[in-house]
Enzyme design. Structure first.
Site, PDB file in Angstrom:
ATOM      1  N   ALA A 130       0.839  -1.200   0.000  1.00  0.00           N
ATOM      2  CA  ALA A 130       0.000   0.000   0.000  1.00  0.00           C
ATOM      3  C   ALA A 130       0.874   1.250   0.000  1.00  0.00           C
ATOM      4  O   ALA A 130       1.963   1.248   0.588  1.00  0.00           O
ATOM      5  CB  ALA A 130      -0.882  -0.011   1.234  1.00  0.00           C
TER       6      ALA A 130
ATOM      7  N   GLY B 154       0.725  -5.522   0.588  1.00  0.00           N
ATOM      8  CA  GLY B 154      -0.184  -5.663  -0.555  1.00  0.00           C
ATOM      9  C   GLY B 154       0.536  -6.107  -1.827  1.00  0.00           C
ATOM     10  O   GLY B 154      -0.088  -6.676  -2.725  1.00  0.00           O
TER      11      GLY B 154
ATOM     12  N   GLU C 241       0.647  -9.753  -1.554  1.00  0.00           N
ATOM     13  CA  GLU C 241      -0.711 -10.237  -1.837  1.00  0.00           C
ATOM     14  C   GLU C 241      -0.996 -10.203  -3.341  1.00  0.00           C
ATOM     15  O   GLU C 241      -1.648 -11.104  -3.880  1.00  0.00           O
ATOM     16  CB  GLU C 241      -1.742  -9.407  -1.069  1.00  0.00           C
TER      17      GLU C 241
ATOM     18  N   GLU D  49       2.362  -6.375   7.314  1.00  0.00           N
ATOM     19  CA  GLU D  49       1.299  -5.504   7.832  1.00  0.00           C
ATOM     20  C   GLU D  49       1.313  -5.327   9.345  1.00  0.00           C
ATOM     21  O   GLU D  49       1.082  -4.227   9.849  1.00  0.00           O
ATOM     22  CB  GLU D  49      -0.085  -6.031   7.394  1.00  0.00           C
TER      23      GLU D  49
HETATM   24  N1  CAA Z   1       4.440   3.481   0.146  1.00  0.00           N
HETATM   25  C1  CAA Z   1       4.900   4.656  -0.318  1.00  0.00           C
HETATM   26  N2  CAA Z   1       6.181   4.891  -0.644  1.00  0.00           N
HETATM   27  C2  CAA Z   1       7.053   3.886  -0.486  1.00  0.00           C
HETATM   28  C3  CAA Z   1       6.672   2.630   0.000  1.00  0.00           C
HETATM   29  C4  CAA Z   1       5.285   2.432   0.310  1.00  0.00           C
HETATM   30  N3  CAA Z   1       4.797   1.256   0.745  1.00  0.00           N
HETATM   31  N4  CAA Z   1       7.752   1.827   0.059  1.00  0.00           N
HETATM   32  C5  CAA Z   1       8.800   2.566  -0.364  1.00  0.00           C
HETATM   33  N5  CAA Z   1       8.370   3.812  -0.706  1.00  0.00           N
HETATM   34  C6  CAA Z   1       9.179   4.919  -1.203  1.00  0.00           C
HETATM   35  C7  CAA Z   1      10.035   5.490  -0.131  1.00  0.00           C
HETATM   36  O1  CAA Z   1       9.325   6.414   0.676  1.00  0.00           O
HETATM   37  C8  CAA Z   1      11.133   6.158  -0.940  1.00  0.00           C
HETATM   38  O2  CAA Z   1      10.634   7.348  -1.481  1.00  0.00           O
HETATM   39  P1  CAA Z   1      11.524   8.723  -1.353  1.00  0.00           P
HETATM   40  O3  CAA Z   1      12.761   8.435  -2.181  1.00  0.00           O
HETATM   41  O4  CAA Z   1      10.625   9.756  -1.944  1.00  0.00           O
HETATM   42  O5  CAA Z   1      11.810   8.884   0.086  1.00  0.00           O
HETATM   43  C9  CAA Z   1      11.308   5.179  -2.107  1.00  0.00           C
HETATM   44  O6  CAA Z   1      10.096   4.426  -2.184  1.00  0.00           O
HETATM   45  C10 CAA Z   1      12.453   4.216  -1.914  1.00  0.00           C
HETATM   46  O7  CAA Z   1      12.255   3.559  -0.672  1.00  0.00           O
HETATM   47  P2  CAA Z   1      13.424   3.419   0.435  1.00  0.00           P
HETATM   48  O8  CAA Z   1      14.303   4.616   0.383  1.00  0.00           O
HETATM   49  O9  CAA Z   1      12.748   3.095   1.741  1.00  0.00           O
HETATM   50  O10 CAA Z   1      14.208   2.169  -0.151  1.00  0.00           O
HETATM   51  P3  CAA Z   1      15.044   1.088   0.684  1.00  0.00           P
HETATM   52  O11 CAA Z   1      15.729   0.248  -0.319  1.00  0.00           O
HETATM   53  O12 CAA Z   1      15.847   1.721   1.752  1.00  0.00           O
HETATM   54  O13 CAA Z   1      13.905   0.189   1.433  1.00  0.00           O
HETATM   55  C11 CAA Z   1      11.882  -1.094   1.570  1.00  0.00           C
HETATM   56  C12 CAA Z   1      13.004  -0.534   0.673  1.00  0.00           C
HETATM   57  C13 CAA Z   1      12.435  -2.125   2.542  1.00  0.00           C
HETATM   58  C14 CAA Z   1      10.852  -1.767   0.638  1.00  0.00           C
HETATM   59  C15 CAA Z   1      11.235   0.070   2.373  1.00  0.00           C
HETATM   60  O14 CAA Z   1      10.920   1.112   1.445  1.00  0.00           O
HETATM   61  C16 CAA Z   1       9.978  -0.321   3.088  1.00  0.00           C
HETATM   62  O15 CAA Z   1      10.043  -0.970   4.128  1.00  0.00           O
HETATM   63  N6  CAA Z   1       8.795   0.069   2.546  1.00  0.00           N
HETATM   64  C17 CAA Z   1       7.532  -0.236   3.153  1.00  0.00           C
HETATM   65  C18 CAA Z   1       7.137  -1.657   2.829  1.00  0.00           C
HETATM   66  C19 CAA Z   1       5.882  -2.079   3.563  1.00  0.00           C
HETATM   67  O16 CAA Z   1       5.849  -2.235   4.776  1.00  0.00           O
HETATM   68  N7  CAA Z   1       4.789  -2.337   2.802  1.00  0.00           N
HETATM   69  C20 CAA Z   1       3.556  -2.804   3.348  1.00  0.00           C
HETATM   70  C21 CAA Z   1       2.577  -1.661   3.432  1.00  0.00           C
HETATM   71  S1  CAA Z   1       1.086  -2.193   4.254  1.00  0.00           S
HETATM   72  C22 CAA Z   1       0.190  -2.927   3.057  1.00  0.00           C
HETATM   73  O17 CAA Z   1       0.636  -3.107   1.951  1.00  0.00           O
HETATM   74  C23 CAA Z   1      -1.199  -3.389   3.450  1.00  0.00           C
HETATM   75  C24 CAA Z   1      -2.254  -3.048   2.477  1.00  0.00           C
HETATM   76  O18 CAA Z   1      -2.241  -3.388   1.290  1.00  0.00           O
HETATM   77  C25 CAA Z   1      -3.422  -2.282   2.983  1.00  0.00           C
END
Ligand code: CAA
Length: 233
Positions: free
Chosen positions: A65, A110, A113, A133
């Protein structure tokens, strides 16, 4: 048809759809969810498309998400209704064509998923998968609670979902979460070979074999499409 957040290409009876928000690791923004819903709704009626491949642009398959869009919902009911309108997974479920996920990098929340909503998963050796999540205080409400135990068994699914742990591609292979792991640079070639083999088989046999398997195994997975909240109004 063109999309703001998707690239779509059709080749040899195969539709390739690429999530195209690489700067945000292909996070599922409202626009992307809308585009995916439109894409899967349109493609399921395309008689000449016999297989669909889903992948991501850049270094991620899909980071889940779009967290940056998250705001407090005005009410749980409104939030749930808005999410329901954007639910691409139901459209995906209705696709008669086999769907292959080409997991080129992160597949989290997501995004994991989305991969599990596909029928087959081939992963790059750089991929990382996880239902993260709970680390954000929510549950995998987009099908993950039903798909993961069906794929890897109840105990392992509980372990991964309750901890939110991310796993490498090789562990995903051992668990049965992906069918193949291939060197990153060969991922699309491996996917194309599998796609070509499947599309070279009798189209109706492929279609009905998928239908029989999915209907037999998955006839309750609709209950998992509850999104974040599932409270009675
Ligand atoms: N939403 C929005 N932006 C995201 C994102 C997300 N889920 N994941 C990464 N990004 C963005 C970051 O904010 C960053 O943007 P900026 O350069 O503008 O700051 C860019 O993508 C690159 O990300 P990182 O700098 O964090 O890259 P990294 O290599 O250091 O880390 C990662 C990568 C481990 C995937 C880390 O970005 C992360 O943990 N992201 C979140 C992943 C997550 O927890 N997803 C689950 C969300 S909940 C869900 O999905 C449930 C649902 O459907 C309702």
């Amino acid at each position: 048809m063109t999309y703001e957040t998707l690239l779509v290409e059709r080749r040899d009876h195969v539709a390739y759809v690429t999530l195209n928000r690489p700067a945000a690791l292909n996070a599922l923004s409202t626009n992307l969810r809308q585009d995916l819903k439109q894409f899967f709704t349109t493609i399921q009626a395309a008689q000449d498309v016999r297989l669909i491949v889903v992948t991501g642009a850049g270094r991620a398959f899909c980071a889940g998400a779009d967290i940056k869009e998250w705001t407090e919902p005005a009410s749980i009911v409104e939030d749930r209704e808005a999410r329901g309108r954007l639910d691409f997974r139901e459209a995906m479920r209705r696709c008669p064509q086999p769907i292959i996920a080409a997991i080129n990098g992160y597949a989290l929340g997501g995004g994991c998923e989305l991969a599990m909503g596909c029928d087959l998963r081939l992963a790059s050796d750089r991929a990382q998968l996880g239902l993260t999540e709970v680390t954000l205080g929510i549950i995998p409400g987009g099908g993950g609670t039903q798909w993961l135990p069906r794929l890897i068994g109840r105990g392992k699914a509980l372990e991964l979902i309750l901890t939110g742990r991310r796993i490498e591609a090789q562990e995903a292979l051992r668990l049965g979460l992906v069918e193949q792991v291939v060197p990153h640079e060969h991922l699309m070639q491996a996917v194309e070979e599998l796609a070509q083999t499947i599309t070279s088989r009798a189209p109706l046999a492929v279609k009905y074999a998928k239908e029989a398997i999915v209907r037999g195994l998955d006839n309750t997975s609709g209950v998992a499409l509850v999104e974040v909240f599932d409270l009675d109004p």
